[in-house]
Design an enzyme around this catalytic site. Structure first.
Site: not given
Ligand code: M6R
Length: 618
Positions: A2, A27, A74, A100-101, A491, A495, A498, A514, A613
């Site tokens: 949010c 965000r 969000w 927010n929260g 990673e 990617k 997401e 396995h 974000k």
């Molecule tokens: O701000 P942070 O690095 O703590 O965020 C952690 C994850 O939320 C963040 O890396 C998320 O996995 C990314 N969107 C990946 O691209």
């Protein structure tokens, strides 16, 4: 997650709030809204499910009024919908709030407050936890409290971390902002005869660079001339704003189609900035300045634990490699959200390193709190955001200096975090005597080559685009890597998930036989990371096993590796790196592959569905 904005001043609040919300779009959100208060106490609340363009399309006439608050939501409690979107008003309609929260005890509060609502012949208007907040404030106002007292009393009733902005019909010249716990920040921006609030700096920078970061437990009363901050049991103060140096140009997309693309191409520069002045060769030193832990303190460290979430967790995994190999110290990594709820055995001689680009991820902050409260272990944070909550919790910070990262997918902050972890390993290794001068020099010389490794990897964009087109309709990917390349496989898979919405799994190649191998057939492409390091032959065996199941292979290995190219259906050659630094050579290529798959699928790359974000809720 949010986003909150607010405005009070001589201009019309509505357009400023909407513009601010646009700047917080990165965000992640699924509905949005604004509430504007005019001089006569008339309140207009406008909110819509969907994107900001849906909200804007629904506004026939912009409401007049010089004060207001806005929100991108969000969804956590209640589906994304018009009625669950913020702002939310009290049943009297006099108090309006955005939040927010999470109000963890909202169910019991709803029960408690219900009778007064029923007395008015009303019920709850949404499924959100938020709605209890304006109701609690209104109840305190009815008891004769000032607005600040009412807000403090209401926050006192909430369990969980929350940040709120609010206004009251009776006072059209003021808006309020408050923080309780780590639910993301609130920044107050100082203009000329006008004031702003926002969850994040990008929303403020077009208007002002003079800001004050609201601290946990503070409540700000803001009018057009400034802000007064109340803290429990202390006299109110007028904070001195600080100047921020963020360059608004740095957060504009420029000629790039997406922020993610721009930020990928910024990686060489971002890496140079992370490393600048921290990898000195003559005499050799790593992280000599701007780092609060002394060599003596580092010598007393017996173990290092690196924690993080998502992409930052993948950086932590690679950090473990370097700590073991370069610093010769026992090291491990952990998922911050799991770490908190186990019974980890750590002591005051364990150094805990948190990786969090935002510095506001609640799982990571929660783990840091636990480390401090239970063990008092020394803590380092690696983050891109100076002044973020994580920097306040840690004993020492390594700032990434990558510049603002707007795309939801972490890219430049990932490679920045890697560089910071490598420097930390060098510093600890030198302090402990695991590296002599020559070895430290050599390690740092290698690190200084990584901006150019990444730059050359980025030149493979066209080839990645061509390969991506062949797999636009693939439903799954397996990404295999070994050793230090295994976290890069994870990673790469993250990617793909997401931004491309493709199911992808990152696996240690040795694990494939396995279980995952049962999935493979002609329709199940496998991305294999296979540079010429110590585990190259084992990767080649894994690729043979994949090919034998007719699964298409996209191999990423050293430039000019004809043996690998012949075995694969597609081959991408990256510049040769020493075996500890191949993550830098591989990262841009796996990012580009995921990017081009998403592009070919026509997806919203900078704001993927359901993602935020900065994840400020558990
Ligand atoms: O701000 P942070 O690095 O703590 O965020 C952690 C994850 O939320 C963040 O890396 C998320 O996995 C990314 N969107 C990946 O691209």
């Amino acid at each position: 997650m949010c986003g909150i904005v607010g405005y009070v001043g001589h201009q019309s609040a509505g357009p400023i709030l909407l513009e601010g919300l646009h700047r917080l779009e990165y965000r992640g959100y699924d509905s949005s809204g604004i509430a504007v208060l005019d001089r006569d106490g008339a309140i207009a609340v406008l909110k819509r499910q969907g994107k900001l363009r849906d909200l804007e399309a629904a506004i026939d006439v912009m409401p007049a009024g010089g004060a207001g608050i806005g929100h991108t939501r969000w969804a956590t409690h209640g589906v994304p919908s018009d009625r669950n979107a913020h702002p939310h008003a009290s049943s009297s309609g006099d108090v309006v709030v955005v939040q927010n929260g999470i109000v963890e005890n909202y169910r019991s509060l709803k029960v408690e407050l219900e009778s007064s609502l029923l007395d008015r012949g009303q019920g709850w208007l949404s499924e959100t936890d938020t709605e209890v907040i304006p109701e609690l404030i209104a109840r305190e106002l009815d008891r004769g409290c000032s607005f600040v007292e009412a807000l403090r009393a209401a926050l006192g009733r909430l369990q969980g971390a929350n940040a709120v902005a609010a206004f009251h019909r009776a006072d059209p010249s003021r808006i309020y902002a408050a923080r309780k716990g780590s639910a993301g920040g609130i920044v107050i921006g100082y203009g000329d005869g006008e004031m702003f609030i926002a969850s994040d700096l990008p929303a403020l920078l077009p208007h002002t660079t003079a800001v004050y970061h609201l601290e946990d437990g503070e409540i700000a009363t803001i009018d057009a001339e400034g802000a007064v901050v109340d803290r429990a049991n202390q006299p109110p103060l007028r904070p001195q704003p600080q100047r921020v140096e963020l360059d608004p140009v740095a957060i504009a997309r420029g000629p790039y189609r997406h922020f993610m693309l721009k930020e990928m191409y910024e990686q060489p520069r971002a890496l140079s900035d992370t490393i600048r002045g921290r990898a000195r060769l003559d005499p050799p030193s790593a992280l000599a300045d701007e780092f609060n832990l002394t060599d003596n303190q580092l010598r007393s460290v017996e173990r290092v634990l690196v924690i993080g979430m998502g992409t930052s967790l993948h950086a932590a995994m690679i950090g473990r490699w370097w700590l073991e190999r370069i610093a010769g110290i026992p090291a491990d990594f952990d998922n911050a959200s799991e770490f908190r709820f186990r019974a980890p055995v750590i002591g005051s001689s364990t150094l805990v390193v948190s990786v969090t680009q935002s510095g506001e991820t609640i799982d990571t902050l929660g783990a840091m709190d636990q480390v401090r409260e239970r063990w008092g272990a020394p803590q380092v944070v690696i983050t891109n955001v100076d002044g973020s909550e994580a920097t306040r919790k840690a004993d020492a910070s390594i700032l990434l200096r990558c510049g603002p990262e707007v795309g939801v997918a972490s890219t430049k902050t990932f490679v920045g975090s890697l560089a910071a972890l490598y420097l930390l390993a060098c510093r600890i290794g030198r302090a402990r005597g695991a590296l002599d001068e020559t070895e430290l020099t050599e390690s740092l010389e290698h690190l200084l080559t990584v901006p150019s490794l990444v730059e050359r990897g980025l030149q493979l964009s066209e080839q990645c685009s061509e390969i991506a087109k062949s797999y636009t309709s693939a439903a799954n990917f397996l990404v295999l890597g070994r050793g230090i390349e295994h976290p890069i496989a994870m990673e790469a898979a993250l990617k793909c998930k997401e931004i491309s919405y493709v199911h992808a799994e990152g696996y240690a190649a040795g694990e494939m036989k396995h279980g995952p191998i049962a999935l493979l057939d002609q329709k199940f492409p496998v991305i294999a990371l296979a540079t010429r390091g110590p585990l190259f032959d084992k990767m080649m065996s894994a690729i043979q096993q994949v090919s034998a199941r007719q699964a298409p292979v996209i191999a990423i290995g050293d430039e000019g590796d004809t043996e690998l190219a012949e075995l694969a259906d597609h081959y991408l050659g990256v510049p040769h790196a020493t075996d500890l630094l191949t993550p830098f050579a591989l990262t841009p290529v796996v990012q580009l592959l995921a990017y081009h798959i998403a592009l070919a699928r026509g997806l919203d790359i900078d704001q993927p569905r359901n993602l935020a974000k900065t994840v400020t809720v558990e």
